[in-house]
Design a protein around this motif. Sequence first.
Motif, PDB file in Angstrom:
ATOM      1  N   PRO A   4       0.720  -0.726  -0.013  1.00  0.00           N
ATOM      2  CA  PRO A   4      -0.275  -0.232   0.116  1.00  0.00           C
ATOM      3  C   PRO A   4       0.484   1.251  -0.300  1.00  0.00           C
ATOM      4  O   PRO A   4       1.843   1.172   0.958  1.00  0.00           O
ATOM      5  N   ILE A   5      -0.097   2.522  -0.475  1.00  0.00           N
ATOM      6  CA  ILE A   5       0.913   3.730  -0.179  1.00  0.00           C
ATOM      7  C   ILE A   5       1.381   4.285   0.781  1.00  0.00           C
ATOM      8  O   ILE A   5       2.376   4.134   1.417  1.00  0.00           O
ATOM      9  N   THR A   6       0.508   3.817   1.636  1.00  0.00           N
ATOM     10  CA  THR A   6       0.473   4.177   2.806  1.00  0.00           C
ATOM     11  C   THR A   6      -0.159   3.867   3.499  1.00  0.00           C
ATOM     12  O   THR A   6      -1.552   2.826   3.808  1.00  0.00           O
ATOM     13  N   VAL A   7      -0.126   3.066   4.982  1.00  0.00           N
ATOM     14  CA  VAL A   7      -0.935   2.565   5.926  1.00  0.00           C
ATOM     15  C   VAL A   7      -1.468   3.919   7.610  1.00  0.00           C
ATOM     16  O   VAL A   7      -0.708   4.702   7.563  1.00  0.00           O
ATOM     17  N   PRO A   8      -2.536   3.760   7.308  1.00  0.00           N
ATOM     18  CA  PRO A   8      -3.089   4.772   8.282  1.00  0.00           C
ATOM     19  C   PRO A   8      -2.074   4.499   9.958  1.00  0.00           C
ATOM     20  O   PRO A   8      -2.256   3.624  10.115  1.00  0.00           O
ATOM     21  N   ASP A   9      -2.578   5.078  10.283  1.00  0.00           N
ATOM     22  CA  ASP A   9      -1.184   5.261  11.842  1.00  0.00           C
ATOM     23  C   ASP A   9      -2.980   5.135  13.078  1.00  0.00           C
ATOM     24  O   ASP A   9      -3.199   6.931  13.320  1.00  0.00           O
ATOM     25  N   ILE A  10      -3.300   4.428  13.448  1.00  0.00           N
ATOM     26  CA  ILE A  10      -4.023   4.239  14.152  1.00  0.00           C
ATOM     27  C   ILE A  10      -3.621   3.987  15.823  1.00  0.00           C
ATOM     28  O   ILE A  10      -4.217   3.904  16.444  1.00  0.00           O
ATOM     29  N   SER A  11      -2.657   4.712  15.851  1.00  0.00           N
ATOM     30  CA  SER A  11      -1.549   4.629  17.382  1.00  0.00           C
ATOM     31  C   SER A  11      -2.356   5.121  18.388  1.00  0.00           C
ATOM     32  O   SER A  11      -2.427   4.890  20.038  1.00  0.00           O
ATOM     33  N   THR A  12      -2.119   6.553  18.224  1.00  0.00           N
ATOM     34  CA  THR A  12      -3.662   6.963  18.813  1.00  0.00           C
ATOM     35  C   THR A  12      -5.243   6.673  19.555  1.00  0.00           C
ATOM     36  O   THR A  12      -5.405   8.094  19.895  1.00  0.00           O
ATOM     37  N   PHE A  81      -7.687  -0.269  -0.694  1.00  0.00           N
ATOM     38  CA  PHE A  81      -6.979  -1.598  -0.450  1.00  0.00           C
ATOM     39  C   PHE A  81      -6.031  -1.202   0.014  1.00  0.00           C
ATOM     40  O   PHE A  81      -4.604  -1.333  -0.722  1.00  0.00           O
ATOM     41  N   LEU A  82      -5.662  -2.079   1.416  1.00  0.00           N
ATOM     42  CA  LEU A  82      -4.430  -2.200   1.792  1.00  0.00           C
ATOM     43  C   LEU A  82      -3.699  -3.255   1.885  1.00  0.00           C
ATOM     44  O   LEU A  82      -2.789  -3.909   1.120  1.00  0.00           O
ATOM     45  N   ARG A  83      -4.829  -4.564   1.369  1.00  0.00           N
ATOM     46  CA  ARG A  83      -4.034  -6.299   1.123  1.00  0.00           C
ATOM     47  C   ARG A  83      -4.631  -6.683   0.553  1.00  0.00           C
ATOM     48  O   ARG A  83      -5.500  -6.637   1.033  1.00  0.00           O
ATOM     49  N   LEU A  84      -4.585  -7.668  -0.288  1.00  0.00           N
ATOM     50  CA  LEU A  84      -5.366  -8.221  -0.938  1.00  0.00           C
ATOM     51  C   LEU A  84      -5.040 -10.017  -0.676  1.00  0.00           C
ATOM     52  O   LEU A  84      -3.465  -9.416  -1.784  1.00  0.00           O
ATOM     53  N   GLU A  85      -4.769 -11.163  -0.379  1.00  0.00           N
ATOM     54  CA  GLU A  85      -4.587 -12.663  -0.659  1.00  0.00           C
ATOM     55  C   GLU A  85      -5.676 -13.190  -1.149  1.00  0.00           C
ATOM     56  O   GLU A  85      -6.199 -13.755  -0.658  1.00  0.00           O
ATOM     57  N   ARG A  86      -5.615 -13.252  -2.165  1.00  0.00           N
ATOM     58  CA  ARG A  86      -7.111 -13.693  -3.254  1.00  0.00           C
ATOM     59  C   ARG A  86      -7.333 -15.406  -1.792  1.00  0.00           C
ATOM     60  O   ARG A  86      -6.740 -15.989  -1.789  1.00  0.00           O
ATOM     61  N   ASP A  87      -8.820 -15.538  -1.442  1.00  0.00           N
ATOM     62  CA  ASP A  87      -9.792 -16.140  -0.621  1.00  0.00           C
ATOM     63  C   ASP A  87      -9.166 -16.342   0.531  1.00  0.00           C
ATOM     64  O   ASP A  87      -9.443 -17.482   1.503  1.00  0.00           O
TER      65      ASP A  87
END
Length: 157
Positions: A4-12, A81-87
């Motif tokens: 992914p281009i960026t992943v959200p920072d959800i640490s807070t 979409f951040l990650r996709l692994e079919r099925d």
Amino acid sequence: MINPITVPDISTRPFNLTVVREMETTPDVLYRAWTEQLDQWFAAPGSVLMKGEVNAVFFFETVHRFEEHGKAERHPHYGRFLRLERDHLIELTWVTGAKGTWGAETIVTVEMAPNGKGTQLRLAHAGFPDKESRDQHEHAWPFVLEQLDQRMKELEK
């Protein structure tokens, strides 16, 4: 594998939830439901703009009537979409407004493992801005997953 281009920072934003459900439908059917057929089980028909690829953004809306005689309310949803692994795995950002994530970019991770003729589905939703938002989703997701399973079984017939 595409990153992914960026992943959200959800640490807070430490409010998270996990729902596990034994689904009667198979991982391949569930994967397509999340990446290609959202309007068959969750989104308002005709409202989905989605391409099931990492970094692809999407939009859809749901429509709910919270009171029997109340006005139906529109709820836009946005993400990518951040990650996709079919099925096996779907990870996406999930952004809604009031009565949802309050504009916070949360992360939904759906893991699927074959289980007999069906699937064990694990949904984790992380990064809620407050307990109330998390609790609303914790209440809603089991119903949404039940609807997913029922609608996909109907489509398979």
